[in-house]
Design an enzyme around this catalytic site. Structure first.
Site, mmCIF file in Angstrom:
data_model
loop_
_atom_site.group_PDB
_atom_site.id
_atom_site.type_symbol
_atom_site.label_atom_id
_atom_site.label_comp_id
_atom_site.label_asym_id
_atom_site.label_seq_id
_atom_site.Cartn_x
_atom_site.Cartn_y
_atom_site.Cartn_z
ATOM 1 N N PRO A 253 4.680 8.539 0.936
ATOM 2 C CA PRO A 253 5.215 7.859 -0.141
ATOM 3 C C PRO A 253 6.679 7.353 -0.333
ATOM 4 O O PRO A 253 7.650 7.873 0.279
ATOM 5 C CB PRO A 253 4.884 8.941 -1.310
ATOM 6 N N SER A 254 6.871 6.110 -1.184
ATOM 7 C CA SER A 254 8.016 5.508 -1.385
ATOM 8 C C SER A 254 8.766 5.007 -0.060
ATOM 9 O O SER A 254 9.979 5.046 0.068
ATOM 10 C CB SER A 254 9.245 6.597 -1.951
ATOM 11 N N ARG A 255 7.868 5.024 1.044
ATOM 12 C CA ARG A 255 8.290 4.510 2.382
ATOM 13 C C ARG A 255 9.133 5.364 2.978
ATOM 14 O O ARG A 255 10.293 4.909 3.889
ATOM 15 C CB ARG A 255 9.190 3.135 2.215
ATOM 16 N N LEU A 256 9.419 6.704 2.637
ATOM 17 C CA LEU A 256 10.117 7.497 3.398
ATOM 18 C C LEU A 256 9.139 8.422 4.231
ATOM 19 O O LEU A 256 8.774 9.609 4.213
ATOM 20 C CB LEU A 256 10.619 8.768 2.217
ATOM 21 N N THR B 91 0.800 -1.155 0.095
ATOM 22 C CA THR B 91 -0.041 0.141 0.214
ATOM 23 C C THR B 91 0.870 1.243 -0.061
ATOM 24 O O THR B 91 1.945 1.275 0.651
ATOM 25 C CB THR B 91 -1.060 0.085 1.194
#
Length: 201
Positions: free
Chosen positions: A182-185, A3
């Site tokens: 977003p982007s796991r940041l 997700t």
């Protein structure tokens, strides 16, 4: 399964203290219809460091910390008697947020336990007397027998909290607010005694 999260948490929009920030996020979780927003994962460890975790319900919070109630003889109760430290996680997945608490734990005063116990549903009051929480029992029938015995014992009278049941308060040393990005940041801002620090995601 993956997700993509959205949202942001910056130092500029962070409250000045963990309590105010938690109150804001807790209200957001309630308003967003997060299922049981007061459900929190409680992690404890025994005297020899064996960890265990379970979900419990937050029953109050203020500047002193986070309060929950349980059987003192349960596994978590035994852990906390030997090693009075714990971690809490509020898993508000639906809004891409978590709150992670670490701190010391102590029992709340008996008066506070009695005050909360008095507003519990009667069936839950009887259940506190009936269940030897975390102990091995022979069958479901045994548990129901113990419940029936408690109901007969108290009849229609007032039910006092059992001596083996009561509240604990987790006094935070650190409180981390985790916001999915977003982007796991992800944004991770943690309140500590020395101030606020940002953690890498």
């Amino acid at each position: 399964m993956r997700t993509e999260y959205d949202g942001q948490l910056t130092e500029a929009n962070l409250a000045e203290d963990w309590l105010t920030q938690f109150a804001t996020w807790f209200a957001d979780a309630v308003e967003s219809d997060v299922p049981e927003p007061n459900a929190m994962l409680l992690a404890t460890a025994s005297a020899d460091g064996r960890p265990s975790a379970r979900t419990v319900l937050l029953k109050g919070y203020d500047q002193r910390g986070f309060t929950f109630f349980t059987n003192y003889g349960s596994r978590k109760g035994r852990d906390l008697a030997a090693n009075p430290r714990a971690s809490l996680v509020f898993p508000w997945y639906a809004i891409h947020r978590q709150v992670i608490v670490e701190g010391s734990v102590e029992k709340v005063p008996r008066e506070e336990t009695a005050e909360y116990f008095a507003v519990r549903p009667r069936a839950a009051q009887l259940g506190a007397w009936a269940s030897p929480q975390s102990s091995v029992i022979a069958s479901r029938a045994e548990l129901e027998r113990r419940y029936a015995e408690a109901a007969e014992r108290f009849g229609e009278g007032e039910i006092e909290p059992p001596p083996h049941w009561g509240g604990y308060r987790v006094t935070p040393e650190t409180v981390e607010f985790w916001q999915g990005r977003p982007s796991r940041l992800h944004d991770r801002l943690r309140f500590t005694p020395a101030g606020v620090e940002r953690l890498a995601p």
